[in-house]
Write an enzyme that holds these catalytic residues in place. Sequence first.
Site, PDB file in Angstrom:
ATOM      1  N   ASP A   1      72.664 150.859  94.408  1.00 59.87           N
ATOM      2  CA  ASP A   1      72.124 150.306  95.653  1.00 59.87           C
ATOM      3  C   ASP A   1      71.802 151.475  96.590  1.00 59.87           C
ATOM      4  O   ASP A   1      72.597 152.399  96.728  1.00 59.87           O
ATOM      5  CB  ASP A   1      73.137 149.369  96.320  1.00 59.87           C
ATOM      6  CG  ASP A   1      72.565 148.713  97.555  1.00 59.87           C
ATOM      7  OD1 ASP A   1      71.872 147.686  97.384  1.00 59.87           O
ATOM      8  OD2 ASP A   1      72.799 149.235  98.657  1.00 59.87           O
TER       9      ASP A   1
ATOM     10  N   GLU B   1      66.963 146.349  97.047  1.00 62.24           N
ATOM     11  CA  GLU B   1      67.157 147.765  96.764  1.00 62.24           C
ATOM     12  C   GLU B   1      68.200 148.005  95.698  1.00 62.24           C
ATOM     13  O   GLU B   1      68.661 149.136  95.518  1.00 62.24           O
ATOM     14  CB  GLU B   1      67.548 148.515  98.045  1.00 62.24           C
ATOM     15  CG  GLU B   1      68.930 148.188  98.590  1.00 62.24           C
ATOM     16  CD  GLU B   1      68.977 146.938  99.449  1.00 62.24           C
ATOM     17  OE1 GLU B   1      69.946 146.720 100.137  1.00 62.24           O
ATOM     18  OE2 GLU B   1      67.960 146.150  99.417  1.00 62.24           O
TER      19      GLU B   1
ATOM     20  N   ASP C   1      58.941 150.668 100.201  1.00 64.91           N
ATOM     21  CA  ASP C   1      58.371 150.469  98.855  1.00 64.91           C
ATOM     22  C   ASP C   1      58.211 151.799  98.138  1.00 64.91           C
ATOM     23  O   ASP C   1      58.439 151.899  96.930  1.00 64.91           O
ATOM     24  CB  ASP C   1      57.018 149.768  98.980  1.00 64.91           C
ATOM     25  CG  ASP C   1      57.161 148.326  99.450  1.00 64.91           C
ATOM     26  OD1 ASP C   1      58.290 147.784  99.370  1.00 64.91           O
ATOM     27  OD2 ASP C   1      56.151 147.741  99.875  1.00 64.91           O
TER      28      ASP C   1
ATOM     29  N   ASN D   1      63.821 150.759 106.281  1.00 66.43           N
ATOM     30  CA  ASN D   1      62.704 149.827 106.453  1.00 66.43           C
ATOM     31  C   ASN D   1      62.384 149.622 107.926  1.00 66.43           C
ATOM     32  O   ASN D   1      61.219 149.593 108.332  1.00 66.43           O
ATOM     33  CB  ASN D   1      63.030 148.477 105.811  1.00 66.43           C
ATOM     34  CG  ASN D   1      62.644 148.442 104.325  1.00 66.43           C
ATOM     35  OD1 ASN D   1      61.785 149.194 103.893  1.00 66.43           O
ATOM     36  ND2 ASN D   1      63.297 147.570 103.576  1.00 66.43           N
TER      37      ASN D   1
END
Length: 802
Positions: free
Chosen positions: A677, A720, A694, A685
């Site tokens: 993770d 993620e 992304d 983000n």
Amino acid sequence: MALPMRGTESRSVGSGGGDPGAGAPRFGRGSASSLSLALRVGILTVVYFAAATLGLSLASMHKSVSLVWPPTGIALAALLLFGFRLWPGIALGAFFINASTGVGLAVAAGIAAGNTLEALFGAYLLRRFTRFRESLDRPQDILEFVVLAAALSTTVAATVGVTSLCLGGAAAWPVYGALWWQWWLGDAMGALVVAPVLLTWATHPGITWNSRRLGEAGALLVLLTSVTSIVFGGSFGMVTSVPPLAFAVFPLAIWAALRFGQREVATLILLVSAIATWNTARHIGPFTGKTLTESFLLLQIFMSVVAATALVLGAAIGGRRRVEAALQQSERRYRELFENATDMVYTADLDGRLRSLNRRGEEITGYTREEALEMNFIQLAAPAYADRARQTIARQAVEPAPIVSELEIVAKGGQRIPLEVSTRLITENGRPVGVQGIARDVTERRQAEAALAQANRQLTGWVKELEEQRRQTTVLSEMGDLLQSCLTVEEAYAVVRTFTPKLFPFQSGALGVLGPASTLVNVVVVWGDAPPGVPLFPPDQCWALRRGRLYHVEAPGSMLVCGHVDSSRSGGYVCVPMMALGEPLGVLHLGGRRSHPDQPARAPEPLPESQQRLAVAVTERIALALANLRLRETLRGQSLLDPLTGLFNRRFMEETLDLEFARGARGERPIGVIMLDIDHFKLLNDSCGHDAGDAVLRELAGVLKSRVREGDIACRYGGEEFVLILPEAPLELALRRAEELREEVKRLRMLHRGRSIGPLTVSAGVAMFPEHGKTGAVLLQEADAALYRAKAEGRDRVVVAK
């Protein structure tokens, strides 16, 4: 004694199976049967009575016994012509005439019974035991009539009649023999003289004489009258008491037999007998004796000889005349058949010289009959067939069986004519003298046979072509089924490699497929002994791919040659583009048709249209299969891969994990699961934007792809989080791999739209099968729990499940 009751019935019995139509009387329902039976019986009674009256007028020794008895011939002729049903007429006539002599009714009845039985017995003998013909046109008919009717049956009337006279007291027993003799002779002469006249006129009633025949008949009648008047009547002062003078009538009888028929001979005998009887009754003529009985006895003996001789002679001459007429008719028929035959008919001697030739032979050979008769049959034969013609004649001379052969002759105009010749041997007195041949022009038959053979060859070719098409259809269908069952393009190439040699056994070929970028054509399948020279070429070197349709080159010099084809090849070829939804997929290349392995080698032949159509059908099926496989791969990728990172998605991970767990359980092999993770990803983000997030996800995916072993599976679990499945990896290896990945990510430096992103860190949880879980779901839960502990303990670390 069973007696037939009709004339037609009596002939069927008495002829003994002979020809009923030859000389048989023509009295049927339309003539004799048109009169009622009673009327016919009445007429016969009257005629019999009248003739009997004339006969009894000449009786000498006894009033009921006469040496002249015409009724016997009348009765016998009536039964032979009209049937046995007329016997009552004989019985009534005999009864009435004898009753009129005063001998008593019982005696008259006995005599009538004898006369009736005499006629019935005579007719029965002729019908039952001989093939008697009423026409008396055969010597055997005369002999049978004289013996059975005139001589044998008349003994019945003589015996019954004289016995009745003696029993009734009308005659004395001492004169029985004399009376019997006179009675029998009178009845015999009546049968011999009268019956033939009635029978012959009944069977030959018509007169078809011409004027010459009528003149000759008149001359014979005049001469007969003159001779009989001189011999039996003493006319012109001639001495008539010399018996040999009576034989002067014989030449007249012979004349009638030679120039006329049996009817005229019988009539002449009757006329001579009547004239002689009349004059003898007047005690005139060469047979005048001491008594009237003696005179009639001598006369009847003489007339019996004349009648029998003349009738036999007439029958013999008539038979000869009929044989001659039959021979003449047969000759006419043979001549008609010979001349009008549709085949050539000829005769030749044993040296081959022609002796006769019919009209058809003139038409076939072109020679006239006179020209042909100067030639030898062997001369007519074509040079190549001359020996065969000579051998056929020589062989036929020693073999009686017909010989059939075929040869060719050269006609007068020079054209060769094929003939089918059938010959047979001609012999005279048992010695071979020549051959007769029948030759048929078989030109049309040979032409028909050649046309039939050509049609048979064509039909055989069609049958073979249909069988080949059926075989190709079966193979093509099987190939199509297998292509639709393929899961990869490699399997499809293997199917094509297996079936194209079966579909094109005499052609070399190759299958080229466009690469992903559509810039090169890669030859993936090759078969035959002459593969194309270039295994990899750009699509613009193939005219079929340029044009989007089949391109056929019959010979290298006839059209432009594709760049991927070896220019040194001497044969033609065909290129068929593989198209799907209007887009090219590749090309199928076929070389020209090679010779069969069992035949001499020769240059490749142009590919026939049937093979071109087959190539198009094969190409369509291959193109459809490859298009389906590509579409399937695309759909499979879309369903199993994560579109952002290119890693396998969660669905694929779960299916794969279950499969690996099943394998691990069977083999007791460990399976490691690493769950990763990205630390502080939400903050990334929010601060840098989702595009940057992304990009980080893609970058991490690239690290995972570069670090996994062959057989390891990297997946995006969600958001993620990522999962790495390590089949057959112990815990130590799984921990080391997780640490390596953590360090690799930590070293990443990224720029996104001019901004630096990082440093990045990841937290990881490691779980092992079977230590931490027996199922995939449990193992993922344990790995996830270990991941959360890693985050709780400060992130950027690897934690093993408990």
